[in-house]
Design a protein around this motif. Structure first.
Motif, PDB file in Angstrom:
ATOM      1  N   HIS A 148      12.252 -37.279   3.340  1.00 37.68           N
ATOM      2  CA  HIS A 148      12.530 -35.849   3.205  1.00 37.68           C
ATOM      3  C   HIS A 148      11.311 -34.949   3.413  1.00 37.68           C
ATOM      4  N   GLY A 149      10.202 -35.545   3.773  1.00 39.50           N
ATOM      5  CA  GLY A 149       8.991 -34.736   3.944  1.00 39.50           C
ATOM      6  C   GLY A 149       8.553 -34.131   2.618  1.00 39.50           C
ATOM      7  N   TRP A 150       8.256 -32.813   2.636  1.00 39.81           N
ATOM      8  CA  TRP A 150       7.810 -32.130   1.411  1.00 39.81           C
ATOM      9  C   TRP A 150       8.915 -31.291   0.765  1.00 39.81           C
ATOM     10  N   ASP A 151      10.141 -31.343   1.324  1.00 39.52           N
ATOM     11  CA  ASP A 151      11.184 -30.416   0.878  1.00 39.52           C
ATOM     12  C   ASP A 151      11.616 -30.623  -0.565  1.00 39.52           C
ATOM     13  N   HIS A 152      11.567 -31.835  -1.062  1.00 38.29           N
ATOM     14  CA  HIS A 152      12.100 -32.117  -2.400  1.00 38.29           C
ATOM     15  C   HIS A 152      11.067 -32.792  -3.307  1.00 38.29           C
ATOM     16  N   ILE A 153       9.794 -32.614  -2.988  1.00 34.64           N
ATOM     17  CA  ILE A 153       8.724 -33.232  -3.782  1.00 34.64           C
ATOM     18  C   ILE A 153       8.555 -32.486  -5.110  1.00 34.64           C
ATOM     19  N   THR A 154       8.412 -33.243  -6.197  1.00 37.97           N
ATOM     20  CA  THR A 154       8.109 -32.670  -7.515  1.00 37.97           C
ATOM     21  C   THR A 154       6.874 -33.362  -8.081  1.00 37.97           C
ATOM     22  N   PHE A 155       6.247 -32.684  -9.010  1.00 35.76           N
ATOM     23  CA  PHE A 155       5.048 -33.232  -9.655  1.00 35.76           C
ATOM     24  C   PHE A 155       5.385 -33.546 -11.107  1.00 35.76           C
ATOM     25  N   ASP A 156       5.326 -34.805 -11.452  1.00 33.94           N
ATOM     26  CA  ASP A 156       5.618 -35.241 -12.818  1.00 33.94           C
ATOM     27  C   ASP A 156       4.315 -35.194 -13.623  1.00 33.94           C
ATOM     28  N   ASP A 157       4.117 -34.086 -14.296  1.00 30.43           N
ATOM     29  CA  ASP A 157       2.886 -33.848 -15.045  1.00 30.43           C
ATOM     30  C   ASP A 157       2.993 -34.489 -16.426  1.00 30.43           C
ATOM     31  N   THR A 158       2.290 -35.577 -16.620  1.00 34.35           N
ATOM     32  CA  THR A 158       2.327 -36.296 -17.898  1.00 34.35           C
ATOM     33  C   THR A 158       1.270 -35.799 -18.876  1.00 34.35           C
ATOM     34  N   GLY A 159       0.492 -34.798 -18.461  1.00 37.00           N
ATOM     35  CA  GLY A 159      -0.601 -34.316 -19.295  1.00 37.00           C
ATOM     36  C   GLY A 159      -1.932 -34.923 -18.913  1.00 37.00           C
ATOM     37  N   SER A 160      -1.897 -35.925 -18.057  1.00 34.30           N
ATOM     38  CA  SER A 160      -3.117 -36.568 -17.583  1.00 34.30           C
ATOM     39  C   SER A 160      -2.992 -36.796 -16.086  1.00 34.30           C
ATOM     40  N   PHE A 161      -4.024 -36.419 -15.359  1.00 34.13           N
ATOM     41  CA  PHE A 161      -3.973 -36.565 -13.915  1.00 34.13           C
ATOM     42  C   PHE A 161      -3.855 -38.032 -13.506  1.00 34.13           C
ATOM     43  N   THR A 162      -4.453 -38.912 -14.268  1.00 36.63           N
ATOM     44  CA  THR A 162      -4.461 -40.326 -13.880  1.00 36.63           C
ATOM     45  C   THR A 162      -3.092 -40.980 -14.020  1.00 36.63           C
TER      46      THR A 162
END
Length: 598
Positions: A148-162
């Motif tokens: 899907h390319g970038w159309d449906h990308i989400t960022f799952d922010d767990t509170g830590s970048f790692t």
């Protein structure tokens, strides 16, 4: 965007990332202002040049050494107007059911399309960006779904970048993980990590570690005497004579230096040999007295300084050392000591205040403090000329300047704010410090007088290259005490927070100042009140801080014994929290018997 001059120096310099009140983050592009003429430019550029030489030539970017023939390439400005751009341009939908990430090429594109293209929800910036020691920054790398390319990308922010991940909500992917977050490589090929790979580090947008301004603090007294003193060829001798108590003012020192015939006087040892020779020749006491007055060792004034050439060259030549003489000259900067406050209370027949100040004076003496004073007119100028990322240490980062081709006529801007502010001025007892060094085996014997002890400590710093331990001990002692006194003011009772205070250090003369770092043209009188009514409690708290830390027992086991919970300060340390050790300070207090006295 406009900010106060002091705010700009601390948070809004070029290339700094900051939070705007409109809930956006931005990156400063340029800072403009009016030209500063109230500073001694020669001194400013000399100090900047000395500072820059700690970095290799290829680690200084847009920062040529401001030597005499290149100073025209610089301009000193009072920061007034801040221009910034929205940064980074990576946004996510605010609706939890959507959360799709969208990147923009330019800020104007956000204005044209300010809503989520999938659900119409609002947008907010992702809270991470990348930075590297070379000075480069870049927005967070957005992963791409192979379907899907970038159309449906989400960022799952767990509170830590790692541990955060990139996921895809496109049909068939069903919120599957596309890839883990990773630190982007940097093309500079410098400053590799522990694994040998050169990569950027992810930071939250309000992480101050990704940007450190570099500055010098200058004493900036607006008097003709001080201006003459700064340029005087004998300023090193004048500074030492004042520190040793041989002259009462820098004006007196200038007068003596100007009147000097240029002849040399004998040292005490040389005079003893001459006197013996004169007596063998049959000269009487009156004749010898005349000769001693003209060519013998002086008892006061510049001629009585009598220190090694190494002290004159390596110690007295330091800017802070000769500034100290002016700061402690009551004709130039007025200050009020604990003893002054006690005398004032006694004169107005206030026994309760006298009792409080007696207790404070006794504790200060036990702590090894020769003088604690307050000034309402501490004349400080803060001059900022560059910044680093990740690490402020030479060899670990590039030091970058603020030049912008389209502004300031292409010159290198230096931003300065000068003011008179409140300060606490503290000087330690030289005999007490020498006694401590003797107890540690770092000094062979205890000098006989306070003046001799001051001379000995000057020599300790003069030979620091060959014998660094005693000078390092004294520096750690003075610097750590300064930090704990500064932190002790952040108790909610005197009106200052730790981040609004800074220090001025002269360890060679056992002196430091803690001053209000707001750089505003008025004072609260809070430090005057502190000295008058709360000095004993403040000093007792400093002693307690020297032996306790919230991170103990971990901090207690560290060497040096210093951390963010006990000694580190946020903005106001010119040494970036180096040379601190509670172990040294608490040992000094223990040697003085202070711990048993409180």
């Amino acid at each position: 965007m406009q900010r106060s001059r002091s705010q700009v120096l601390f948070s809004f310099l070029p290339q700094a990332v900051f939070r705007h009140e409109d809930r956006l983050f931005g990156q400063v592009s340029t800072v403009d202002g009016t030209r500063v003429s109230a500073l001694n430019e020669s001194v400013v550029y000399e100090e900047i040049s000395a500072y820059l030489q700690m970095w290799d030539d290829d680690a200084r970017l847009d920062l040529p050494l401001p030597t005499v023939d290149r100073r025209r390439e610089y301009t000193i400005l009072s920061p007034e107007t801040v221009r910034w751009e929205v940064y980074p341009l990576v946004f996510e939908c605010t609706r939890r059911s959507c959360g799709r990430v969208r990147s923009f090429r330019e800020a104007r594109d956000i204005v044209r399309s300010p809503r989520c293209s999938h659900c119409g929800g609002g947008l907010r910036q992702l809270r991470f960006y990348n930075a590297h020691n070379c000075g480069r920054t870049q927005p967070l790398f957005v992963a791409k779904c192979s379907t899907h390319g970038w159309d449906h990308i989400t960022f799952d922010d767990t509170g830590s970048f790692t541990t955060a991940t990139w996921r895809c909500r496109g049909q068939g992917c069903n919120n599957a993980v596309v890839r883990q977050t990773n630190q982007s490589p940097c093309t500079c090929e410098r400053y590799p990590g522990a694994d040998g790979v050169v990569r950027m580090r992810a930071h939250t947008l309000d992480d101050s570690r990704a940007y450190t301004p570099h500055y010098i603090d200058l004493v900036n007294i607006d008097s003709s005497v001080f201006q003459d003193y700064q340029k005087h060829p004998s300023r090193a001798q004048i500074a030492l004579a004042h520190h040793l108590g041989l002259i009462s003012s820098i004006r007196e020192g200038i007068t003596q230096a100007n009147a000097s015939s240029g002849g040399t006087r004998s040292s005490p040892a040389e005079w003893a040999a001459k006197e013996a020779m004169y007596r063998e020749m049959g000269l009487g006491d009156s004749e010898i007295a005349v000769l001693r007055a003209s060519s013998g060792p002086a008892d006061s004034g510049l001629a009585a300084v009598d220190v090694s050439q190494a002290v004159l060259d390596t110690v007295a030549g330091r800017r802070q050392v000769y500034e100290r003489a002016a700061v402690y000259d009551p004709n130039e900067v007025q200050r009020f000591t604990l003893a002054d406050q006690r005398a004032s209370a006694a004169a107005r027949n206030d026994p309760a205040v006298v009792q409080v100040l007696d207790k404070a004076e006794t504790l200060a003496k036990t702590m090894g403090l020769a003088e604690v004073a307050v000034s309402w007119e501490f004349p400080i100028a803060k001059v900022v000329f560059g910044y680093t990322r990740e690490s402020p240490v030479p060899g670990d980062s590039n030091l970058r300047g603020f030049r912008h081709q389209a502004h300031h006529e292409g010159k290198h801007p230096v931003y300065a704010v000068e003011t008179e502010t409140e300060a606490v001025l503290v000087t330690l007892d030289a005999l007490a410090v020498c006694d401590f060094l003797v107890s540690r085996g770092e000094l062979a014997s205890l000098p006989a007088t306070e003046e001799d002890a001051k001379r000995k400590l000057l020599e300790v710093f003069a030979i620091a290259d060959a014998d660094p331990v005693p000078a390092a001990t004294v520096t750690a002692l003075v610097h750590t005490l300064s930090h704990l006194m500064l932190l002790g003011l952040d108790d909610g009772q005197v009106g200052f927070s730790e981040s609004s205070l800074a220090e001025w250090l002269v360890p060679e003369t056992l002196t430091f100042a803690v001053y209000a770092n707001s750089l505003k043209e008025f004072t609260l009188g809070a430090l005057w009140t502190l000295l008058s009514s709360r000095a004993a409690a403040w000093l007792s708290g400093v002693v307690t801080r020297s032996v306790r830390c919230e991170n103990d027992p971990l901090c207690y086991q560290e060497n040096p014994r210093a951390c963010e919970r006990c000694t580190f300060i946020t903005f106001g340390c010119p040494e970036f929290n180096a040379d601190l050790d509670r172990r040294v300070l608490s040992s000094f207090f223990q040697h003085r018997g202070v711990l048993a006295a409180i």
